[in-house]
Enzyme design. Structure first.
Site, short mmCIF file in Angstrom:
data_model
loop_
_atom_site.label_atom_id
_atom_site.label_comp_id
_atom_site.label_asym_id
_atom_site.label_seq_id
_atom_site.Cartn_x
_atom_site.Cartn_y
_atom_site.Cartn_z
N HIS A 137 0.81 -1.22 0.00
CA HIS A 137 0.00 0.00 0.00
C HIS A 137 0.85 1.27 0.00
CE1 HIS A 137 0.40 -0.15 4.52
NE2 HIS A 137 0.45 1.15 4.36
N ASP A 167 0.22 -7.65 1.42
CA ASP A 167 0.61 -6.24 1.53
C ASP A 167 2.13 -6.07 1.58
OD1 ASP A 167 0.15 -3.54 1.52
OD2 ASP A 167 -0.22 -3.36 3.66
N GLY A 245 3.27 6.67 8.09
CA GLY A 245 4.66 6.84 7.68
C GLY A 245 5.54 5.70 8.13
N ASN A 246 5.10 4.97 9.17
CA ASN A 246 5.82 3.78 9.63
C ASN A 246 5.60 2.58 8.71
OD1 ASN A 246 5.68 4.84 12.90
ND2 ASN A 246 7.49 3.70 12.20
N SER A 247 4.57 2.64 7.88
CA SER A 247 4.24 1.49 7.02
C SER A 247 5.44 1.07 6.20
CB SER A 247 3.08 1.85 6.09
OG SER A 247 1.89 2.02 6.81
N LEU A 302 -4.65 -24.91 -0.39
CA LEU A 302 -5.04 -26.22 0.11
C LEU A 302 -6.33 -26.69 -0.56
CD1 LEU A 302 -4.28 -28.45 2.06
CD2 LEU A 302 -5.46 -27.21 3.89
N GLY A 303 -7.17 -25.73 -0.93
CA GLY A 303 -8.40 -26.08 -1.65
C GLY A 303 -9.53 -26.56 -0.77
#
Length: 499
Positions: A137, A167, A245-247, A302-303
């Site tokens: 993101h 992400d 901002g830490n992302s 795994l389905g």
């Protein structure tokens, strides 16, 4: 049937023996207090679920902080966004003065106008030649990426690949001998262990905060607002302060090793109020290796459709299924031709372990599978009719194959760039179609946006292959050449993509 979830945490409690204070009184003299150390053996009183340990000194985090901060970078992502047109009333200097953008095209012109919008985040250098891991993101939709190192040097960055399901994204800058952060082990993290969060909150670069591991394998449903989207969540929860901002920044253990990528906070204000969440190293490392080697993630499935066997499950489905004890994963459905089906797993089985690891919640199940690739083998223990059976399962990709996926075998749903839902039965009857996938939202950087497809459009075919449901859409791989469908007003439309 609605899914019910419950998370159980284990709290470790310790008791430490202290000195014993005794006092004596001499006849006719003022009382004299004497301090006696270790005057008698101390027996720690423990409950049945607790064990004693030797207390340690308060951790020294200076080494970890001073070394790890060198490998954490600030990322500036520049997006090219379309400006609103001036409309029929033309330019309004009053609105312009107060900062409301009005576009710069000619009055009455339909030509789109654009401006640059900047956003910030953090990243971690993981190799001396300039590979950087961050959040998807942070870089999603960016047309230009700039990276500033802790020592002030600035580089243009190339996006190697990204994965919205976890992400995570991988960047590359041109450099040599760059400071790096080694991977630690998120599996070995313990509740209450000290960790550091390093990043650039509010553009305050190289900011370090400390906290403890509050929980592991936490699921929030935060990576997607659409319950039909595929996402993998098994967050490390900490109380280290993390803000916008830490992302993409580093979660570091006391040894200075990378154990997670800080991703989000849970807050009603948008700022830190108590807990932050990081993608664990076990998932990050796997995604990074795939993006570096293949450009896309080799996702194993795994389905099965499943539910966690918790108290809510017992209350609502216990009588129907005959299950009376909490624990394990109930297999509610098995995808035909999928990994579980081919291995012999059936509806009604209760999965208890994967490769010896107990599976009692959805996050743990997803994480154990997410760290693997198609064609990897896992051993799954399951209960069936009161007996424990062991299955060797060869994992497959979403197309039901074990071959590696290439960049050409793109994720069609993600490349389209939108949010999708199954077309309702009522709409299908009105349009006289067997089925389809309706566009519920359009992202700025996808094929739908470039083709100027409108929301509400019902996709019925992609590359002349019928798409009756979201399940059909997810199974598609390969380059998109054409999209066919119909709008709710009955107007059919075809979009042919040209190189």
């Amino acid at each position: 049937m609605k899914n019910f979830w419950m998370f159980l945490g284990v709290v470790a409690v310790s008791a430490a023996a202290g000195g014993v204070t005794a006092w004596t009184v001499a006849g006719g003299q003022p009382a004299e207090i004497q301090y006696v150390a270790d005057s008698a053996p101390h027996q720690t009183q423990l409950g049945t679920h607790f064990t004693a340990y030797e207390p340690t000194k308060y951790p020294d985090l200076t080494y970890a902080a001073e070394n790890a901060v060198k490998a954490v970078v600030n990322i500036e992502a520049v997006q090219r966004v379309e400006m609103p047109s001036r409309g029929q009333y033309g330019y309004d200097p009053f609105l312009e003065f107060f900062g409301f953008p009005q576009g710069y095209g000619r009055r009455g012109s339909n030509e789109p106008q654009y401006r640059e919008r900047k956003a910030g985040g953090s990243g971690v250098i993981i190799s001396e030649d300039g590979y950087i891991v961050t959040n998807n993101h942070v870089v999603d939709g960016a047309t230009k990426l700039r990276v500033q190192l802790n020592d002030g040097r600035t580089f243009d960055a190339e996006l190697i690949g990204k994965d919205s399901a976890t992400d995570i994204a991988l960047l590359k800058i041109d450099g040599e001998g760059l400071p790096t952060l080694p991977f630690g082990s998120s599996d070995e993290l313990r509740l209450g262990e000290w960790v550091l969060a390093i990043g650039s909150p509010y553009d305050l670069r190289s900011t370090i905060t400390a906290g403890i591991v509050s929980a592991k394998a936490r699921t929030l449903g935060a990576l997607s607002n659409n319950p039909e989207d595929f996402s993998i969540e098994s967050f490390i929860q900490t109380d280290a302060a993390v803000n916008p901002g830490n992302s993409g920044g580093a979660l570091v253990n006391a040894r200075g090793e990378l154990v997670g990528i800080n991703t989000l906070i849970q807050s009603q204000t948008g700022s830190y109020i108590g807990y932050s969440f990081a993608v664990p190293e076990a998932i990050v490392k796997k995604v990074v290796v795939d993006l570096k080697q293949h450009g896309v993630v080799q996702r194993a499935l795994l389905g099965i459709g499943f539910q966690v066997i918790d108290q809510n499950f017992i209350d609502h489905l216990g009588e129907e299924t005959g299950i009376k004890e909490i624990g394990g994963i109930y297999v509610g459905s098995v995808e035909e031709g999928g990994a579980a089906s081919e291995a012999g797993i059936r509806k009604g089985d209760i999965l208890t372990h994967i490769d010896g690891v107990a599976i009692n919640d959805a996050a743990t199940l997803r994480e154990r599978i997410a760290r693997l690739s198609p064609n990897d083998k896992v051993k799954i223990s399951a209960k069936r009719e009161g007996k424990v059976k062991l299955f060797e399962v060869t994992l497959r990709n979403k197309a039901g194959k074990t071959d590696p996926v290439t960049k050409e075998d793109i994720d069609v749903a993600e490349t389209l760039g939108g949010k999708f839902v199954d077309a309702s039965e009522k709409l299908c009857r009105e349009l006289e179609i067997r089925g389809g996938v309706q566009v519920a939202g359009i992202k700025a950087d996808g094929i739908l946006a470039r083709a100027r497809v409108k929301e509400g459009f019902v996709i019925t075919h992609i590359n002349d292959r019928a798409v009756y449901s979201l399940s059909d859409l997810r199974k598609l791989t390969g380059k998109i050449r054409s999209i066919d469908g119909i709008y709710p007003n009955g107007r059919s439309a075809s979009y042919v993509l040209v190189e």
